[in-house]
Scaffold this motif. Structure first.
Motif, PDB file in Angstrom:
ATOM      1  N   LEU A 552       0.863  -1.175   0.000  1.00  0.00           N
ATOM      2  CA  LEU A 552       0.000   0.000   0.000  1.00  0.00           C
ATOM      3  C   LEU A 552       0.902   1.228   0.000  1.00  0.00           C
ATOM      4  O   LEU A 552       1.785   1.350   0.859  1.00  0.00           O
ATOM      5  CB  LEU A 552      -0.888  -0.026   1.251  1.00  0.00           C
ATOM      6  N   MET A 554       0.830   5.451  -0.045  1.00  0.00           N
ATOM      7  CA  MET A 554      -0.074   6.586   0.130  1.00  0.00           C
ATOM      8  C   MET A 554       0.748   7.754   0.684  1.00  0.00           C
ATOM      9  O   MET A 554       1.478   7.582   1.660  1.00  0.00           O
ATOM     10  CB  MET A 554      -1.167   6.192   1.125  1.00  0.00           C
ATOM     11  N   LYS A 557       4.365   7.304   1.331  1.00  0.00           N
ATOM     12  CA  LYS A 557       4.691   6.292   2.340  1.00  0.00           C
ATOM     13  C   LYS A 557       4.271   4.915   1.855  1.00  0.00           C
ATOM     14  O   LYS A 557       3.300   4.779   1.105  1.00  0.00           O
ATOM     15  CB  LYS A 557       3.978   6.610   3.651  1.00  0.00           C
ATOM     16  N   GLY A 680      -0.381   7.307  -6.047  1.00  0.00           N
ATOM     17  CA  GLY A 680      -0.890   6.001  -6.488  1.00  0.00           C
ATOM     18  C   GLY A 680      -2.388   6.077  -6.717  1.00  0.00           C
ATOM     19  O   GLY A 680      -2.889   6.928  -7.454  1.00  0.00           O
ATOM     20  N   ASN A 681      -3.096   5.212  -6.031  1.00  0.00           N
ATOM     21  CA  ASN A 681      -4.553   5.176  -6.195  1.00  0.00           C
ATOM     22  C   ASN A 681      -5.271   6.175  -5.297  1.00  0.00           C
ATOM     23  O   ASN A 681      -6.482   6.121  -5.179  1.00  0.00           O
ATOM     24  CB  ASN A 681      -5.067   3.774  -5.866  1.00  0.00           C
ATOM     25  N   TYR A 682      -4.506   6.990  -4.615  1.00  0.00           N
ATOM     26  CA  TYR A 682      -5.121   7.844  -3.597  1.00  0.00           C
ATOM     27  C   TYR A 682      -5.047   9.312  -3.955  1.00  0.00           C
ATOM     28  O   TYR A 682      -4.090   9.781  -4.563  1.00  0.00           O
ATOM     29  CB  TYR A 682      -4.433   7.606  -2.237  1.00  0.00           C
ATOM     30  N   LYS A 683      -6.054  10.028  -3.532  1.00  0.00           N
ATOM     31  CA  LYS A 683      -6.053  11.501  -3.617  1.00  0.00           C
ATOM     32  C   LYS A 683      -5.453  12.020  -2.330  1.00  0.00           C
ATOM     33  O   LYS A 683      -5.769  11.504  -1.261  1.00  0.00           O
ATOM     34  CB  LYS A 683      -7.488  12.012  -3.678  1.00  0.00           C
ATOM     35  N   LEU A 684      -4.640  13.024  -2.436  1.00  0.00           N
ATOM     36  CA  LEU A 684      -4.037  13.557  -1.218  1.00  0.00           C
ATOM     37  C   LEU A 684      -4.608  14.941  -0.907  1.00  0.00           C
ATOM     38  O   LEU A 684      -5.098  15.620  -1.779  1.00  0.00           O
ATOM     39  CB  LEU A 684      -2.529  13.652  -1.395  1.00  0.00           C
TER      40      LEU A 684
END
Lengths: 684, 616
Positions: A552, A554, A557, A680-684
């Motif tokens: 994972l 994000m 990290k 990656g697959n995440y919005k920050l």
């Protein structure tokens, strides 16, 4: 009054078995209720308005059905010619159905045996259903042509029937007679069902020619217990006139038996009474003691054709199978290993369990297999032929319940294992278990103590079966980060019973192993899957494999669960109340180590906290160490006991919740220089 | 000499497999001869056991019905040197009678079994037997696959019938049929093998449908009356003629129906009342005696004893409906969660179950009379396949309606709040339809309390959740959904790492499928899968949102998946939705199907958002 009856009275006074099992707690809770009364009448066909009106059982409103009364009688039947004596067991049962689930009680199965010297027959079946239809009690009787006799094996039969016209609110009632020539086995009586029982009564009508011991389990006493001579009818056998001596046992308002996880056999806890033939007293006055002591029982067993003689014959036949003279020159451990290995590789267990041999030893050799006791008795004979001090041990397997040591009953046993003296040390073995270490017994045999069958002038000897060594599994993961994915090499080493379970699970089949390793959360690299020592029973069982998975990521990290899914996310202790002891079979230790190479460009962002918890029940250790770019995470947990009392259940539950939590914690790695936030697959 | 020939027979194919498998069926031959109304079947089988894991294949189980003549059973073991080392003896044979198994109270059948082992490998079991049947309904029901997990190298079926005897057959996957004849008889021979081992797979046809198969039936037969399988109409006429003798309801039952229907208006309402009566007062009990495999107990029997098998209960229901003036018909169906293909050009007993069809110009009604579920509910057991409706001179195949996404939707409304110690308190408000409706309804209404609690605790509650309380509700008996509320605790949702908390998704189960590397069978999705989760997560006090899983929408030919996220005040709302369409697809597109489900599953098991210490 005949002396037999006096002794019976003494027996009754002295032999109340006080097994204070935890079910008594339930019994006490449920006992002070308005339902705690004997019914007005238990006569067949006597249905009361109150029974019809009953909508639920107040003490347990969820009950799907309730046994209104369950009445049994065992009496001795003497044929007209004064020739044979059999036991007639008569049962009448009446059940009120409350819900659709309760309708299953309208399907009745009565097993009976023919074979191994036992002749039984079921007859006199009557059954009817009562329904309230617009205030009228409507009775629908079973048509006898819809009662089916089935043969379910060479020695077992069952009668099956279904009650007609059954629905919610119905009362069903049936009665039958089971006649048996097995005088040594006066029918037992279960007071407790999986549904509540309002009234359970068992009457045993003794005659002066047989004396039985009895054993009550699941309660400390009866609600009512009467013993008296029935002077109403004089009977005779040969020159002896006698009256029946009646023992009548009643229990009221018995709660439903509730099964729980981690219990070896419900038969250990359910409320019941068992009988064992103690003495036969002939009309001439001659007395034959069937079993009065364990010593007598051992003696009887040794004299039996299907035990002692089988053993002797096995010893003789063994010389045809192995070169005993050559073998006798080997050291004792090697001799033992050769014999057990020979038995395991040449004879196959057919799944049957019994305390006596079921085949002749010649037949056993021809068949290349048989029941567990056929195999183990033969193995004892073969060990003796190899000049090893070996004895059969009578045991009760886990699903057969525990032995009550105050009562020398043969029916407590259902299997035989091997005890051998190897270099002065006692070694237990079971040659019917192919993958078990030669000097161990399989899990099914681990049940309290076994009775050593050997001639002895003093007390008999018992051997503990549950002195199991610590079983353990060590799992080591080596984790490398490469091309945005983690490559993990796993090596498992399992010892003792952990190894046995894996050997039994895969039977050496690599495809079965691959299938068990497949997971949604990683990609298994098939070519890396291997197992070691499947057939080398004495060595630890090993398996290794590699897989790839995505970490994972994000916010720059990387989150890595070092044990992946190895510990799982389920707490195996799920019950919210516990009554019976928790039987984990053997103490077990699991050790997980993950060695993670920190990828270049990353540093440690967060490490889970260490945890050490150690007490008399369990141990949990979690730790993290760093050496250079290697991070070593360890998790060990240890169930220290094989069996825990019920009172420890919630401590175990809480302990295992901690194991699951720590086992799923993640290591956080951060980028050393945060030049660019990685989403990656995440919005920050 | 005989032994020598047998050895040669099985030594030849051994070169093909060696010891690759634990055991292999070297050869199996079935020869069937029809003489008059008698069928004689002779079977010879040779099974080679390569190692101790193969010993299990020496367990032989043979069944025959009362009235059939079983004879000439012989079996022996041949060792690796070709010597006969063990022969079957009477004491090796275990015989059972009447044991119909779980679903049957009694079956008029003998079950014969034996096992011959040897202790040196490889060895070979050879056995043969003969079975004689009068007035058979099937001439052959044959496949070369004897065990699904070991190969059959050579298999043959021969059927010899007299000249003039009419037979029809359905044959797939076999070698070319060899047909020979003389002035007295015609002989058909099929050969086949099963050397590519198949396993049951998810979203796939049954392997029975894939392997070679021959089914042969007499065109004209006698089974409690003369019948024909020339057409569906003819076959239906035979059933209809049998059922007509069984549909008389006793007077009290007629009066009962009159009283039940008194004041009830409308056809559907009347059917509903009678169906509820059937559900409440009868139960499924299967007894197979004589012709009972095909012909039901009469309606009068069910009326009196209030039980029967699917045929008897269906016939009883049809009889009640007819008495009420409503046209209804029994319908044969091949039930099960996996739809079996019916060969529409092969009129024959291709079915295993019976239901009821009530025609209607607007919406026909189908009733499964063994079911305790809602009125008209067919479920995955009966939906979306051909049923043969039995109607005099008009028997035909009609498709039962397929389940729609709305009928199978599992909707879960989940509320997650956190406590100071990192544990989550979770409330589930689940509305189940489809399979889950059937499961939960049965747990609630037809399970003993002990079983119910165990089912809830171990199977119905979300993984990793420590159950606190639960309850099940169904609005009324004909509701095709059921609600399951429960609350639980979990230490695995809010996962703290320093100043950050990662919040794990509460996943629904995405169907678990084989990887494309190992997949062998085409895709068969029998009915839709539809799951919707609507989840509210509380943002723990003192934390602010720092990252979130991106919204995802996957749209494929097989179905769609979406994950949507939004934040409102101190809560995060997530909606996950998975819909898989029913359908059939070739194996070559399996990779795409797999990747679709894999992506959905990965998303379901992702961290859904992260929070960090601080004020928003």
């Amino acid at each position: 009054m005949p002396s037999f009856l006096q002794s019976q009275k003494e027996l009754l006074k002295n032999k109340i078995m006080k097994i204070f099992l935890s079910t008594i707690i339930i019994l006490l809770v449920f006992s002070s209720v308005s339902f705690g009364q004997a019914p007005d009448s238990t006569e067949f066909g006597h249905i009361t308005k109150a029974d019809i009106a009953l909508k639920q059982y107040p003490n347990y409103s969820n009950a799907s059905a309730v046994v209104l009364d369950d009445v049994g009688t065992s009496k001795f039947l003497i044929d007209d010619n004064n020739w044979s004596i059999t036991i007639g067991f008569y049962r009448t049962t009446r059940i009120k159905i409350f819900t659709d689930a309760g309708i299953s009680y309208a399907k009745v199965t009565i097993p009976f045996q023919t074979g191994y010297g036992v002749n039984e027959w079921v007859s006199g079946i009557e059954a009817a259903t009562y329904n309230d239809e617009n205030g009228q009690l409507v009775k629908t009787e079973i048509d006898p042509k819809y009662i089916y006799y089935e043969k379910v094996g060479n020695h077992m039969n069952v009668v099956r029937f279904v009650l007609p016209d059954v629905r919610k609110g119905s009362i069903i009632e049936y009665r039958y007679k089971l006649e048996t020539n097995a005088l040594y086995r006066l029918p037992s009586w279960h007071f407790q069902w999986a549904i509540p029982v309002l009234y359970s009564n068992y009457e045993v009508r003794m005659i002066p020619f047989f004396q039985y011991e009895w054993l009550l389990q699941g309660a400390s006493s009866f609600d009512s217990h009467q013993s008296y001579v029935d002077h109403r009818l004089s009977r005779s056998y040969g020159p002896t006139n006698f009256y029946d001596y009646v023992h009548n046992y009643t229990m009221l308002d018995i709660p439903a038996f509730m099964d729980e996880d981690f219990v070896a056999s419900v038969d250990d806890y359910i409320m019941k009474i068992n009988f064992q033939l103690d003495k036969q007293i002939y009309p001439s006055g001659e007395t034959i003691s069937d079993i009065t002591t364990w010593n007598d029982l051992v003696g009887n067993v040794l004299q039996g054709d299907n035990f002692g003689k089988y053993l002797k014959k096995s010893m003789k036949l063994s010389t045809k199978l192995m070169n005993m003279k050559k073998l006798q020159r080997e050291p004792e451990p090697a001799r033992f290993e050769s014999v057990i290995n020979y038995m395991k590789s040449h004879f196959k267990w057919n799944g049957d369990e019994n305390w006596f041999a079921t085949e002749k030893s010649e037949q056993f050799l021809e068949d290349k297999g048989g029941s567990a006791q056929d195999i183990n008795l033969f193995a004892v004979g073969m060990l003796r032929a190899a000049d090893i001090n070996a004895y059969p041990v009578l045991i009760s397997t886990r699903n057969h319940g525990t032995i009550k040591y105050n009562y020398p009953y043969i029916h407590f046993f259902n299997d035989v294992i091997i005890l051998a003296n190897i270099d002065g040390k006692p070694v237990l073995s079971d040659a019917s278990s192919r993958y078990c270490i030669d000097s161990r017994i399989p899990i099914r045999d681990i049940n309290d103590k076994g009775l050593i069958i050997k001639k002895s002038k003093g007390n008999v000897s018992w051997i503990p079966l549950n002195r199991t060594p610590l079983s353990a599994t060590i799992t080591e993961n080596r984790v490398m980060y490469h091309d945005d994915s983690l490559r993990v090499h796993v090596r498992d080493i399992a010892r003792e019973y952990d190894a046995l379970e894996l050997r039994n699970q895969f039977s050496g089949d690599p495809e079965a192993l691959k299938k068990s390793l497949e997971s949604d959360s990683y990609e298994l690299i098939d070519s890396t899957v291997s197992m070691q020592n499947q057939n080398k029973r004495a060595k630890p069982f090993g398996l290794s494999y590699s897989f790839c998975t995505q970490p994972l990521t994000m916010g720059g990290k990387m989150y890595i669960a070092p044990f992946f899914n190895e510990i799982g996310n389920e707490n195996m202790f799920r019950e919210n109340k516990r009554t019976f002891p928790i039987d984990l079979i053997y103490p077990d230790k699991m050790e997980y180590t993950s060695i993670l190479t920190i990828p270049s460009g990353y540093k440690i962002g967060y490490l889970p906290k260490p945890l050490n918890s150690n007490n008399d029940l369990y141990e949990l250790n979690y730790g993290v160490k760093q050496k250079g770019n290697k991070l070593t995470i360890t998790l060990e947990y240890y169930f220290k006991k094989a069996i825990y009392p019920a009172s420890d259940y919630f401590r175990l539950k809480s302990f295992f919740a901690q194991v699951v939590k720590k086992g799923n914690e993640k290591i956080v790695l951060s980028k050393k220089a945060v030049a660019l936030k990685q989403a990656g697959n995440y919005k920050l | 000499m005989k032994t020598f020939i047998i050895c040669l027979l099985f030594l030849v194919p051994l070169a093909a497999f060696g010891n690759m498998y634990n055991a292999e069926v070297v050869s199996t031959s079935t020869s069937v001869t029809v003489k008059g109304n008698v069928l004689i079947k002779r079977v010879n089988r040779v099974i080679k056991i390569n190692n101790s894991n193969g010993d299990q294949y020496t367990s032989v189980n043979l069944s025959y019905e009362k009235g059939e003549t079983f004879s000439d059973l012989e079996a022996h073991i041949i060792d690796k040197n070709g010597r006969v080392v063990r022969k079957l003896k009477k004491r090796d044979i275990n015989m059972e009678y009447g044991n119909g198994g779980e679903d049957e109270l009694f079956e008029d059948t003998y079950d014969l079994s034996f096992q011959l082992n040897y202790d040196e490998y490889p060895y070979t079991l050879v056995y043969s037997y003969q079975l004689k049947t009068e007035n058979p309904l099937f001439i052959a029901y044959w496949s070369p696959m004897y065990f699904s997990d070991i190969p059959t190298i050579e298999a043959s079926l021969s059927i010899e019938i007299p000249q003039g005897y009419k037979m029809s057959y359905h044959a797939v996957g076999t070698d070319t049929l060899i047909k020979t004849s003389d002035e007295h008889s015609i002989k058909y021979t099929w050969r086949a093998h099963y050397t590519k081992i198949l396993e049951s797979e998810t979203f796939a046809p049954d392997i029975d449908q894939i392997v070679p198969q021959v089914i042969a039936v007499p065109l004209h037969f006698y089974y409690d009356g003369t019948g024909s399988m020339k057409s569906w109409k003819a076959y239906g006429n035979w059933q209809d003629s049998v059922l007509r003798t069984l549909d008389k309801l006793p007077d009290p039952e007629q009066q009962k129906i009159n009283s039940l229907l008194k004041g009830i208006k409308g056809k559907v309402n009347k059917i509903r009342v009678l169906y509820h009566y059937l559900q409440d007062e009868t139960r499924y009990v299967n007894v197979v005696i004589k012709t009972g495999r095909m012909i039901p107990y009469p309606a009068s029997y069910v009326a009196k004893y209030k039980y029967g098998d699917c045929k008897a209960l269906s016939d009883y229901m049809v009889s009640m409906l007819k008495y009420a003036g409503i046209k209804a018909y029994c319908a044969n169906i091949d039930a099960g969660d996996v739809i079996q293909k019916v060969d529409t050009a092969f009129p024959a007993p291709q079915f295993n179950h019976e239901i009821v069809y009530v025609p209607d110009s607007i919406k026909p009604i189908w009733l499964d009379c063994t079911s305790k579920y809602a009125f008209g509910w067919l479920g995955d057991f009966d939906q979306g396949r051909y049923a043969m409706v039995v109607e005099k001179n008009h028997s035909r195949l009609i498709r039962t309606p397929g389940l729609t996404p709305q009928q199978v939707e599992d909707f879960r409304k989940i509320d997650v709040s956190s406590n100071l110690f990192g544990a989550a308190f979770v409330k589930f408000d689940n509305t189940y339809r489809g399979n889950m409706y059937e499961l939960v309804e049965a747990v609630e209404n037809r399970s003993d309390p002990m079983y119910k609690q165990r089912m809830i605790r171990n199977y119905l509650v979300q993984n990793g959740m420590d159950l606190v309380s639960d309850s099940i509700h169904q609005i009324n008996r004909d509701s095709t959904y059921v609600q399951f509320y429960y609350t639980g605790r979990s230490g695995q949702i809010y996962n703290q790492y320093g100043n950050n908390i990662l919040v794990a998704d509460i996943p629904f189960d995405v169907p678990d499928v084989e990887s494309p590397d190992s997949r062998q069978l085409p895709i068969q999705i029998n009915y839709p899968v539809y799951k919707v989760d609507s989840i509210r997560y509380e943002i723990p006090p003192g934390y602010k949102l720092s990252a979130q899983l991106k919204d995802t929408v996957l749209t494929t030919a097989f179905g769609k998946y979406s994950h949507r996220f939004y934040k409102k005040e101190r809560s995060v709302f997530v909606t996950n939705r998975l819909l898989i369409y029913p359908g059939n697809y070739p194996l070559k597109v399996y990779g795409k199907f797999y990747r679709f489900l894999e992506a959905a599953d990965k998303n379901e098991h992702a961290v859904v958002f992260a929070v960090t210490k601080g004020t928003p």
